[in-house]
Design an enzyme around this catalytic site. Structure first.
Site, short mmCIF file in Angstrom:
data_model
loop_
_atom_site.label_atom_id
_atom_site.label_comp_id
_atom_site.label_asym_id
_atom_site.label_seq_id
_atom_site.Cartn_x
_atom_site.Cartn_y
_atom_site.Cartn_z
N GLY A 142 0.81 -1.21 0.00
CA GLY A 142 0.00 0.00 0.00
C GLY A 142 0.84 1.26 0.00
O GLY A 142 2.01 1.27 -0.40
N ASP A 152 -5.94 -7.76 -6.58
CA ASP A 152 -5.56 -7.65 -5.17
C ASP A 152 -4.34 -6.75 -5.06
O ASP A 152 -3.27 -7.07 -5.59
CB ASP A 152 -5.25 -9.03 -4.60
CG ASP A 152 -6.46 -9.96 -4.65
OD1 ASP A 152 -7.57 -9.50 -4.30
OD2 ASP A 152 -6.30 -11.13 -5.05
N LEU A 153 -4.46 -5.62 -4.38
CA LEU A 153 -3.42 -4.60 -4.34
C LEU A 153 -2.10 -5.15 -3.83
O LEU A 153 -2.03 -5.70 -2.73
CB LEU A 153 -3.88 -3.43 -3.45
CG LEU A 153 -2.91 -2.26 -3.32
CD1 LEU A 153 -2.69 -1.58 -4.66
CD2 LEU A 153 -3.40 -1.27 -2.26
N ASP A 154 -1.05 -4.99 -4.65
CA ASP A 154 0.32 -5.37 -4.30
C ASP A 154 0.46 -6.84 -3.93
O ASP A 154 1.35 -7.22 -3.16
CB ASP A 154 0.84 -4.50 -3.14
CG ASP A 154 0.97 -3.04 -3.52
OD1 ASP A 154 1.15 -2.75 -4.72
OD2 ASP A 154 0.87 -2.18 -2.63
N GLU A 155 -0.38 -7.70 -4.49
CA GLU A 155 -0.32 -9.13 -4.19
C GLU A 155 -0.15 -9.99 -5.44
O GLU A 155 -0.29 -11.21 -5.39
CB GLU A 155 -1.57 -9.57 -3.42
CG GLU A 155 -1.68 -8.95 -2.03
CD GLU A 155 -2.82 -9.54 -1.22
OE1 GLU A 155 -3.39 -10.56 -1.64
OE2 GLU A 155 -3.15 -8.96 -0.17
#
Length: 284
Positions: free
Chosen positions: A201, A226-229
């Site tokens: 994030g 999925d953020l930063d995944e």
């Protein structure tokens, strides 16, 4: 001149005879394998491979290789992609106000270290237009607000089609792409300024400073909903100390970001990255 090669990236259930079947297909059509690499993931029961062979003397015309290979792939249950080394991917680099990754990628492309074409730079700010002009790359300013985000993404998708872009590189774009965009155009690489999964994030350098870390990192990954995944392609770290301020962490981190993003884009355009599940195999 370097001869043209075919590159096969593939994965399937781990089983006997996969290497023999793939090699036999190439051999039976008079192909000479120039590079062969493989990986077995016993926990996932997955076999992954990258094969490259010369097209000089290969008895199948290149536009018939996929059709002829399909029967072998079906027998093995192989998920696969076929590429040719004379087909250079076309990139669109997306930026905001920070220029270090943009300058690095454009410099590598101009010098020939990155065998790809940069067809377009897109930004939500106008600040870096002069850099794109310097490298003679079209620059498009698409301001983003919560109210205009989806409409601007539609415009961006139209531009990607117009310029026949194969890969979007988020070079410090600092915006989150919508699920709708990624559903239409899933081929996106992002640089995140931390060693994921630590500090995802916003504000990772401030998070790292507040935790008193002794190393900082950068991570290049494919973008998912999925953020930063998303699947990780490349990472690196650098040492910091208690004497370093947040500004020092940012300065040191920028060097890592440039290197890590350049490596990831290089591996992608050289067809060395294979994704299965949320993991990657990078055949280096």
């Amino acid at each position: 001149m370097e001869s043209v090669r075919a590159i096969l990236l593939g994965s399937c259930r781990d089983q006997k005879g996969v290497v023999a079947s793939l090699s036999r297909f190439i051999y039976e059509h008079n192909g000479n394998i120039t590079d062969a690499d493989q990986h077995r993931d016993p926990e996932a029961d997955i076999f992954c491979t990258r094969l490259a062979w010369d097209l000089d003397g290969f008895r199948l015309p290149r536009d018939q290789i996929s059709q002829e290979f399909a029967a072998t792939a079906l027998k093995l249950g192989l998920t696969w992609d076929l590429h040719f080394t004379d087909q250079r991917p076309k990139l669109s680099i997306w930026v905001s106000k920070q220029d270090h990754c943009l300058l690095d990628l454009l410099g590598r492309q101009r010098s020939g270290d990155l065998r790809a074409e940069v067809g377009l730079v897109i930004s939500n700010h106008a600040d870096l237009a002069s850099i794109a002009d310097q490298f003679q790359v079209p620059f498009v300013h698409l301001p983003i607000t919560p109210e205009t985000r989806l409409e601007q993404e539609k415009k961006a998708l139209a531009l990607l089609r117009q310029y026949k872009v194969n890969l979007v590189v988020l070079a410090k774009y600092m915006q989150v792409l919508s699920p709708g965009f990624l559903k239409v155009f899933p081929h996106v690489i992002n640089i995140h300024h931390s060693f994921l999964p630590a500090f995802p994030g916003a504000g990772p350098y401030h998070q790292a400073f507040n935790r008193g870390v002794k190393i900082i990192g950068a991570t290049a990954h494919y973008v998912t909903q999925d953020l930063d995944e998303g699947p990780i392609i490349e990472q690196d770290v650098g040492r910091v100390s208690h004497r370093d301020t947040v500004k020092d962490l940012v300065r040191k981190g920028k060097d890592l970001e440039k290197i890590v993003l350049a490596r990831a884009v290089y591996q992608h355009v050289e067809r060395r990255v294979l994704v299965y599940g949320n993991k990657t195999v990078v055949f280096d």
